[in-house]
Design a protein around this motif. Sequence first.
Motif, PDB file in Angstrom:
ATOM      1  N   GLN A  74       0.850  -1.183   0.000  1.00 26.71           N
ATOM      2  CA  GLN A  74       0.000   0.000   0.000  1.00 26.71           C
ATOM      3  C   GLN A  74       0.886   1.233   0.000  1.00 26.71           C
ATOM      4  OE1 GLN A  74      -0.592  -2.434   2.519  1.00 26.71           O
ATOM      5  NE2 GLN A  74       1.000  -1.624   3.828  1.00 26.71           N
ATOM      6  N   ALA A 102      -3.442   4.129  -2.095  1.00 31.35           N
ATOM      7  CA  ALA A 102      -3.683   3.025  -3.024  1.00 31.35           C
ATOM      8  C   ALA A 102      -3.166   1.700  -2.505  1.00 31.35           C
ATOM      9  CB  ALA A 102      -3.021   3.330  -4.368  1.00 31.35           C
ATOM     10  N   THR A 108      -1.348  -1.442  -3.971  1.00 37.46           N
ATOM     11  CA  THR A 108      -0.436  -1.490  -5.111  1.00 37.46           C
ATOM     12  C   THR A 108       0.103  -2.889  -5.332  1.00 37.46           C
ATOM     13  OG1 THR A 108       0.229   0.780  -4.637  1.00 37.46           O
ATOM     14  CG2 THR A 108       1.665  -0.480  -6.073  1.00 37.46           C
ATOM     15  N   ARG A 166      -1.949   0.334  -9.595  1.00 32.79           N
ATOM     16  CA  ARG A 166      -2.511   0.937  -8.382  1.00 32.79           C
ATOM     17  C   ARG A 166      -4.027   1.017  -8.459  1.00 32.79           C
ATOM     18  NH1 ARG A 166       2.097   4.449  -9.658  1.00 32.79           N
ATOM     19  NH2 ARG A 166       3.672   4.077  -8.068  1.00 32.79           N
TER      20      ARG A 166
END
Length: 174
Positions: free
Chosen positions: A58, A101, A103, A149
């Motif tokens: 993240q 996000a 990721t 993302r």
Amino acid sequence: MTAAAGAARAQERPAEFNPDEIVTSGHKFFGAISRGLAEAIESATRKWGRPNGYILGQEASGAFIGGLRYGEGVLYTRNAGQLKVFWQGPSLGFDAGADGARTMMLVYNLPSTSAIFNRFGGVAGSAYLVGGFGLTALALDDIVVVPIRSGVGARLGVNVSYLKFTPTSTWNPF
């Protein structure tokens, strides 16, 4: 595992993952946005082949002309083990907004797990309000890192940036 065996394993070139394995892992990680994820992975596989590592983590970022991005996750490889990684980096461009996000980063041509601890540069673009999904590519020599993302926030712009991967967390993006 002895220290010598662990060090030898860290220097071993990771084996490749097939696209179905990456999509399955991504479905578990991202959840509901899996159609876009599958399309992003298929696109990356067509362009760069099969990854030999991937990172799940993240991150958070913000920008107004200049920006910063910070994240953390785990690098997964088929035969060289797992490795906790942190990333941070600056950006510069016509870019404004902030986002958080989940990721997934596909890693191509990674010669050893320790090779991830470098700076990877590229160009990124974002355009979303409330939520979004994006894919970029960052490179260093033959190694390519492709962040995918899925996040929330508001972001609009294009920038030049790099991500610096480190074994420990740091606030210094340079």
